[in-house]
Design a protein around this motif. Structure first.
Motif, short mmCIF file in Angstrom:
data_model
loop_
_atom_site.label_atom_id
_atom_site.label_comp_id
_atom_site.label_asym_id
_atom_site.label_seq_id
_atom_site.Cartn_x
_atom_site.Cartn_y
_atom_site.Cartn_z
N PHE A 181 1.73 8.55 3.48
CA PHE A 181 1.15 8.01 2.25
C PHE A 181 0.79 9.14 1.30
CE2 PHE A 181 -2.84 8.85 4.44
CZ PHE A 181 -3.71 9.18 3.43
N SER A 186 0.85 -1.19 0.00
CA SER A 186 0.00 0.00 0.00
C SER A 186 0.89 1.23 0.00
CB SER A 186 -0.89 0.01 1.24
OG SER A 186 -0.10 0.21 2.41
N GLN A 187 0.30 2.37 -0.29
CA GLN A 187 1.05 3.63 -0.21
C GLN A 187 1.52 3.85 1.22
OE1 GLN A 187 -1.89 6.32 -1.84
NE2 GLN A 187 -0.87 6.34 -3.83
N ALA A 188 0.70 3.49 2.18
CA ALA A 188 1.07 3.66 3.59
C ALA A 188 2.27 2.78 3.95
CB ALA A 188 -0.11 3.34 4.49
#
Length: 129
Positions: free
Chosen positions: A39, A27-29
């Motif tokens: 993120f 994920s971006q996070a």
């Protein structure tokens, strides 16, 4: 934001980051956490709204398990993702991407065949056949 404000190099690199990040299931996070950024900052990198410092791009490459040159490779005027679309292929891992790049460089048809047979046999062994 006007087109003048957006850097096409940053946009291309961002697109590659996004594609590769998704293909490895991050994920971006998750990616942001590994880099020490939010993120939202990853979103800016991927959209091309924010330039990426060389050291940060190196850390992104490490997090995604590719050489930093992956983000700059534009042989024959097309990006790797364009090659994948043209071939109708989806390469799910960085290893798959690298394998295809190297496989494409093999000129000897017999060597290409033997390598593809090796991959087939390995798949059968893993499947327990």
């Amino acid at each position: 934001m006007s087109n003048i404000d957006k850097d096409s190099g940053a946009d291309t690199i961002g697109t590659r980051i996004k594609s590769l990040r998704r293909s490895v299931g991050l994920s971006q996070a998750n990616l942001g956490e590994s880099l020490g950024v939010t993120f939202q900052q990853i979103q800016k990198y991927e959209s091309g709204r924010s330039r990426i410092a060389a050291d940060k791009l190196q850390r992104i490459a490490q997090a995604l398990h590719v050489d930093v040159n992956y983000f700059y490779d534009t042989r024959n005027g097309e990006s790797l993702s364009e090659k994948e679309v043209r071939r109708g292929q989806t390469l799910p891992t960085p290893e798959g991407i690298l394998f295809n790049e190297h496989f494409d460089r093999i000129k000897d048809p017999r060597a290409r065949y033997l390598l593809s047979e090796l991959a087939r046999v390995l798949c059968e062994i893993e499947a327990g056949k």
